[in-house]
Design an enzyme around this catalytic site. Structure first.
Site, PDB file in Angstrom:
ATOM      1  N   GLU A   1     107.043  39.031 -21.060  1.00  0.00           N
ATOM      2  CA  GLU A   1     108.064  40.083 -21.170  1.00  0.00           C
ATOM      3  C   GLU A   1     107.975  41.063 -20.007  1.00  0.00           C
ATOM      4  OE1 GLU A   1     108.013  41.923 -25.044  1.00  0.00           O
ATOM      5  OE2 GLU A   1     108.546  40.056 -26.041  1.00  0.00           O
TER       6      GLU A   1
ATOM      7  N   GLU B   1     107.063  33.550 -28.507  1.00  0.00           N
ATOM      8  CA  GLU B   1     106.776  34.487 -29.601  1.00  0.00           C
ATOM      9  C   GLU B   1     107.881  34.374 -30.622  1.00  0.00           C
ATOM     10  OE1 GLU B   1     105.760  38.635 -28.664  1.00  0.00           O
ATOM     11  OE2 GLU B   1     104.699  37.866 -26.901  1.00  0.00           O
TER      12      GLU B   1
END
Ligand code: GAL
Length: 927
Positions: free
Chosen positions: A522, A615
Site C-alpha cells: 500500500e 489482504e
C-alpha cells in the site's frame, strides 16, 4: 563453468589500527592475512548469551552520536485509518552535525550493483573515546541479558495520549536508544581467519564497534546483515563488542520492538570461503523421474594471495527432523576457480536428482527437503564446508479460470494469512517454539500460505515454513519514498532500498516456501502515477536480477487497472479492492477510499497476470465478547451499539464486523467464489499482533486476528476452518450460553460448519434445520430466545450426520484447569511451554465471562517468561505473575532453565476457587 565477479573493496582500515588496539591486551600477537591450515573449516557460533544492556547514551558524552539527521516532528495521534494516503517524505533541514552514515553505508556495498554507487569509508575513525565502546568501560551495573532481547516488551504500557507511544505502536516503550556490550573471547588460533558478525535483525539504526573502532551498521530493523570484524579483531583474548540501537518515535504503524531481537552469530571462516548467502540453487526442470538442480556458489578470497579453489557440492535428502538421511543422491563437481586476492568468483554447475521427492504444501503434498553440502578445497585442504537446505518444486502462475498457483502441477488455492513479526507477550524477541506454535495453529485452521507483512521475517520463520510446507510471500517494505508515519523507513529508502532488497533475496532465495517477492505494501507511490511506477520498476528489476525464478508483486489498495503501477509488477496483489472498499450499503457514508469490486476490471486489463488478494477481510473481534443487537447483514463496519463498544473498547465476536475499509470473512468468500481466476486470499490477519488496535486506539493490540494475541481461537477460526478444510468434520456454535441477564431475550445463534446443513436444539427442543444457500457460509438462527441450558447443533453433509457441537450454561467460577501444549520440553533455555489456564464452574464447564485475577507460582527448573489473556485492552505487564482471565482464559509461557533437566510445577490460584496445577518435564536433548 566459472565467472569472475568484481567485489566491492574490502574494508580499507589498516592493521596499524589493530596493533594499536592490541596494546590494550597484554601478551597478544597479531598476524594478518595468513592462510593457515584449518582445523574446523567454518564455525557459526551463537553469541546470544551473556550480554550487558542499558538504555540511553553515556551521560555527559559530548560526541553526539547521530546516525543520520532526522527531521523534527511533533508527536501526533496515531489513529489514522490504515489505508489513509501516504504523504510526501519528511523534509530534512540542513545541518552541520556529524552524521555517522559515511561509516555505516559501506556495510551495504556487497548489495549495490553499480561499482560507482558503492560507498567509501572515510579514512579517519568517526568516533573515539565513546565511553560505552571502550574496552575498559565497566558495564557491570548494566542489565544482564541473553538474546534475542526486546527491550520494550516488559513495558510498562503507556496509557492515554501524548505520553510517548500510542496504540499504533503498541503502547510499549520501543522508541529510544539502547546499548549492548559483549566480550568476545577469540583464541589465538583465530589469527588469519575471516571473522564476521551476523545479525539476523536489530531494531533499529544499528551501529557496531569492536575494541573501540566503529565497524559499521545497518539501519533497517528487519534486515539481516553481516559486518566483517576481521580488521578489528585481536585474537588470543577478549575483544569488546558494543552495539548501539536507536528507535525513532512515530516510526511504525505497528509494534516494532526494540533491541537485538533476533539471533546474533559469529561466523569464522578461512580467508577463502563461500560468501555470505553465497549459494543459489534452482530447479528448472522437474519430472517424476528426474529433477535438474542448477547451482551457483560465490567464493570469496579474503586472503592476500591468489587462490585456486576446487568446489564440490553433494546433495542429501533431509528427513522430517531436518537431518541428512542416507548417502548423497547427487554430486556436482569439481569446479575449479582461480580467485585473485580480494576478489570473488562464482562456480556454476548442474546435476540430476533421480526420482526426486518434491516439496509441496500439505495436505495433498509433502514438504520434502534436501541439503546441498558445498566443500571448498585449496592447496590440498578442505577450507570450507557450507550447507544450503532447499526443496525441489515447480511453481507455475497461471491466470486462467480455476488455475492461479500450481505447485508441481496441482492447483493450490491460496488459503493464506498475513502475519506481523511479533510473538504476542514475548514481544518482538524471536523464539523458535513460539513461531512454530503460530504456524501449527494456522495449519489446524487449514491455512497453507503466509504473507510476511510487511517486512523480512526472522530467517528461522522461513525455515519453519519450509519444514511445514507453507507457501510464503516474502515482503520487504511498508513504504518507499512517501511516508506513512513521520519517521518510518521512508527516510532511509533512497540509500538503503537496494542493499535491503538484494540482501533479502540472497538470504531467502533458496527457501522452497518462498514463491513470490513483494516489494511493497500500500505504498504512497500508488498515487504518483509514472513516478511511482518507476520506483516499482527499479525494485522489480532488482528482484529479477537477484532471482530470475520468482515473480514480483506489490500490494495495492488504491492503484486501479488503468494506472501505471500494476503494469510493472508480475502478479496483481490486491488489498481489499477485489471485494470492494466501503462500497456496500452498510458502509455507505464512511470517510476514506471508496472502491467498487475490482477483480473483474483487473482480470480484464491484465489477462496474462495472476491476481491474488494480498489482504482480505480486516475483520475485527475480541475473543468471547458478544454484543447485542447483532447485525442482520453479512458484513458491517464497527459502530457503537452495532458491533462495537467504544467505552469497553471491545468488538463483538459475532464475526460480522470489519474495519471501515474491510469486509467480513463471509463477504470475501462470496467474492472469491464469484471470481475463480483469483488465486486465493491472505486474510488480514492470522494472529492478533501488538499495535494497530483499529478501531480503538486506546488499546494495545489488534482486533484483526483469527487467533487472539495469546493464541486462543476466536470464533472466526471456525468460520475459516469450515471453508478451508471442507472435508474435516466440524461444527461450532456461537455465542456461549451463559447469559443470566438475557433470560427471555432474543439471542441470535450462528453455526460455522464444514457441513451443508444443520439442526439446532435448545434443551432438546429443535429450533429448526437450516441449509446453506448460495454464498452462505454460516447458518443463523436469529430469533432464539435465551433460556439457560444446553444448546446443541447437529450438522449434516451430503445428507448424513457430519459433526456436532454443544454449549452449556456455566455456573459461577469454581475451579482452575491448566493445560500445557506439551508435557515435555527441552532444557535448553529456549524451548517454551504454553499453558492455558481455564476458569471453570464446579462441573468443569468453561466460565465464559470469568475475569478473575489468577496468581501463578512456579517451582523447579523453569521460569515464567510471560503471561497474557488476549484482551486488546489489557495493560497488565506481560511479565506479571498475576493475570486476569479474559473471558475465562489466560496464558502462561514457561521456559526450562538451560542445562537443568527436571520437573517444573505450575500452580494457579484464585481466592475461593479450587487451585489448578500441572507439571512439565524438561529434558536434555540428545544429539
Ligand atoms: C491495510 C494495511 C495493513 C493493515 C491492515 C489493517 O491497509 O496494509 O498493514 O494496516 O490494513 O488495518
Amino acid at each position: 563453468m566459472t565467472s569472475l565477479v568484481t567485489r566491492p573493496p574490502l574494508n580499507p582500515l589498516r592493521p596499524v589500527k589493530l596493533l594499536a588496539a592490541a596494546v590494550l591486551i597484554p601478551g597478544l600477537a597479531f598476524t594478518s592475512g595468513v592462510l593457515s591450515a584449518p582445523a574446523a573449516p567454518r564455525e557459526r557460533i551463537s553469541i546470544n548469551d551473556h550480554w550487558r544492556f542499558t538504555k540511553g547514551d553515556p551521560e555527559g558524552d559530548s560526541t553526539g552520536l547521530i546516525y543520520d539527521v532526522r527531521p523534527e516532528v511533533e508527536d501526533r495521534k496515531d489513529d489514522q485509518a490504515a489505508d489513509a494516503e501516504p504523504t510526501e517524505a519528511e523534509k530534512i533541514a540542513a545541518t552541520n552535525k556529524l552524521v555517522l552514515k559515511p561509516w555505516i553505508l559501506p556495510a551495504g556495498n556487497p548489495f549495490i550493483k553499480a561499482p560507482a554507487k558503492r560507498h567509501v569509508r572515510p579514512a579517519a575513525d568517526a568516533t573515539t573515546n565513546i565511553a560505552y565502546t571502550q574496552f575498559n568501560f565497566d558495564d557491570r551495573s548494566w542489565q544482564s541479558v541473553n538474546l534475542p532481547h526486546d527491550w520494550a516488551s516488559a513495558g510498562p504500557f503507556y496509557t492515554g495520549w501524548g505520553n510517548g507511544v500510542g496504540g499504533g505502536m503498541g503502547r510499549l516503550p520501543s522508541p529510544g536508544i539502547g546499548w549492548y556490550r559483549k566480550s568476545l573471547d577469540l583464541p589465538a588460533g583465530d589469527a588469519g581467519k575471516s571473522i564476521f558478525l551476523d545479525v539476523d535483525g536489530a531494531m533499529s539504526y544499528a551501529m557496531v564497534w569492536l575494541n573501540g573502532h566503529l565497524v559499521g551498521g545497518w539501519p533497517y530493523g528487519y534486515a539481516s546483515w553481516r559486518l566483517d570484524l576481521t580488521p578489528f579483531i585481536v585474537p588470543g583474548g577478549a575483544n569488546q563488542l558494543a552495539v548501539r540501537l536507536d528507535n525513532p518515535p512515530n516510526s511504525s504503524r505497528w509494534y516494532p520492538g526494540g533491541g537485538l531481537y533476533r539471533n546474533v552469530w559469529l561466523t569464522k571462516t578461512q580467508p577463502v570461503h563461500v560468501g555470505q548467502w553465497g549459494t543459489q540453487l534452482t530447479t528448472p526442470e522437474i519430472s517424476r523421474e528426474c529433477a535438474t538442480v542448477n547451482f551457483r556458489v560465490t567464493v570469496d578470497n579474503n586472503s592476500k594471495q591468489s587462490a585456486k579453489v576446487g568446489v564440490v557440492t553433494e546433495i542429501f535428502a533431509l528427513d522430517a527432523h531436518g537431518k541428512p538421511a542416507g548417502s548423497a543422491v547427487a554430486r556436482m563437481g569439481s569446479v575449479s576457480l582461480q580467485i585473485a586476492p580480494g576478489e570473488s568468483a562464482v562456480a556454476e554447475g548442474s546435476v540430476a536428482v533421480k526420482n526426486p521427492k518434491l516439496w509441496g504444501p500439505p495436505p495433498t503434498q509433502q514438504p520434502n527437503r534436501y541439503v546441498a553440502v558445498t566443500t571448498l578445497s585449496h592447496a590440498g585442504q578442505v577450507v570450507d564446508r557450507y550447507e544450503t537446505s532447499f526443496g525441489i518444486r515447480a511453481v507455475k502462475f497461471d491466470p486462467n479460470q480455476g488455475q492461479g498457483i500450481l505447485v508441481n502441477g496441482e492447483r493450490v488455492p491460496l488459503r493464506g494469512v498475513n502475519q506481523h513479526h511479533d510473538l504476542g507477550a514475548l514481544g518482538a524477541a524471536f523464539n523458535l517454539r513460539a513461531a512454530q506454535r503460530q504456524l501449527e495453529e494456522l495449519r489446524e485452521l487449514g491455512c497453507n500460505a503466509v504473507r510476511m507483512s510487511h517486512n523480512p521475517p526472522a530467517p528461522e520463520m522461513l525455515e519453519l515454513c519450509d519444514q511445514l510446507g507453507f507457501l510464503v510471500i516474502d515482503e520487504i517494505f511498508d513504504c518507499w519514498e512517501r511516508k506513512k508515519t513521520p519517521l518510518d523507513f521512508h527516510l532511509i529508502f533512497p540509500e538503503w532500498s537496494e542493499p535491503d532488497l538484494r540482501s533479502l533475496i540472497r538470504r531467502d532465495r533458496n527457501h522452497p516456501s518462498v514463491f513470490l517477492w513483494s516489494v511493497g505494501n500500500e505504498v504512497g507511490e500508488q498515487y504518483t502515477g509514472e513516478d511511482g511506477a518507476k520506483v516499482a520498476q527499479r525494485l522489480c528489476e532488482i528482484a529479477h536480477d537477484e532471482d530470475p525464478t520468482r515473480p514480483t508483486t506489490t500490494a495495492m489498495n488504491y492503484a486501479k487497472p488503468n494506472m501505471p503501477l500494476p503494469v510493472v509488477v508480475d502478479v496483481i496483489g490486491l488489498n481489499y479492492q477485489g471485494e470492494g472498499i466501503r462500497n456496500a450499503s452498510a458502509y455507505a457514508g464512511l470517510k476514506g477510499i471508496t472502491t467498487p469490486p475490482q477483480y473483474a476490471a483487473f482480470h480484464a486489463a491484465f489477462p496474462g497476470k495472476v491476481i491474488l488478494s494480498t489482504e482480505s477481510a480486516a475483520a475485527l473481534s475480541s475473543r468471547g465478547e458478544y454484543l447485542f443487537p447483532v447485525s442482520g447483514g453479512i458484513s458491517a463496519p464497527v459502530k457503537n451499539g452495532l458491533g462495537g463498544d467504544s467505552k469497553k473498547q471491545q468488538v463483538s465476536a459475532y464475526e460480522l464486523y470489519s474495519a471501515d475499509f474491510g469486509s467480513s470473512a463471509d463477504k470475501v468468500f462470496a467474492a472469491q467464489e464469484k471470481h475463480p481466476y483469483v488465486a486465493g486470499e491472505f486474510v488480514w490477519s492470522g494472529w492478533d499482533y501488538l499495535g494497530e488496535p483499529t478501531p480503538y486506539y486506546g488499546a494495545r493490540s489488534s482486533y484483526f486476528g483469527v487467533i487472539d494475541l495469546a493464541g486462543f481461537k476466536k470464533d472466526r477460526f471456525y468460520l475459516y476452518q469450515s471453508r478451508w478444510r471442507p472435508e474435516f468434520p466440524m461444527a461450532h456454535i456461537l455465542p456461549h450460553w451463559t447469559w443470566p441477564e438475557r433470560i427471555g431475550q432474543v439471542t441470535p445463534v450462528h453455526v460455522f460448519t464444514s457441513g451443508d446443513e444443520a439442526e439446532l436444539f435448545l434443551n432438546g427442543r429443535s429450533l429448526g434445520r437450516k441449509k446453506k444457500g448460495p454464498d452462505e457460509y454460516r447458518l443463523r438462527w436469529n430469533d432464539v430466545v435465551y433460556q439457560p441450558g444446553t444448546l446443541k447443533v447437529v450438522a449434516y453433509k451430503r445428507g448424513k450426520v457430519w459433526a456436532t457441537d454443544e454449549v452449556r450454561t456455566a455456573g459461577d467460577p469454581a475451579k482452575l484447569k491448566l493445560a500445557p501444549d506439551r508435557d515435555k520440553l527441552s532444557a535448553d533455555g529456549n524451548d517454551l511451554a504454553f499453558i492455558t489456564v481455564t476458569v471453570t464452574d464446579k462441573h468443569g464447564r468453561v466460565a465464559p465471562r470469568a475475569d478473575n485475577r489468577i496468581h501463578l507460582d512456579i517451582e523447579g527448573p523453569g521460569e515464567i517468561v510471560a503471561t497474557d489473556n488476549g484482551d486488546p485492552t489489557s495493560f497488565e505487564s506481560f511479565q506479571a505473575h498475576d493475570r486476569k482471565a479474559f473471558n475465562g482464559l489466560c496464558l502462561v509461557i514457561v521456559r526450562g532453565i538451560s542445562g537443568q533437566p527436571g520437573k517444573i510445577q505450575l500452580a494457579a490460584t484464585v481466592a475461593g476457587l479450587e487451585i489448578g496445577a500441572t507439571s512439565i518435564t524438561t529434558i536434555l536433548k540428545t544429539k
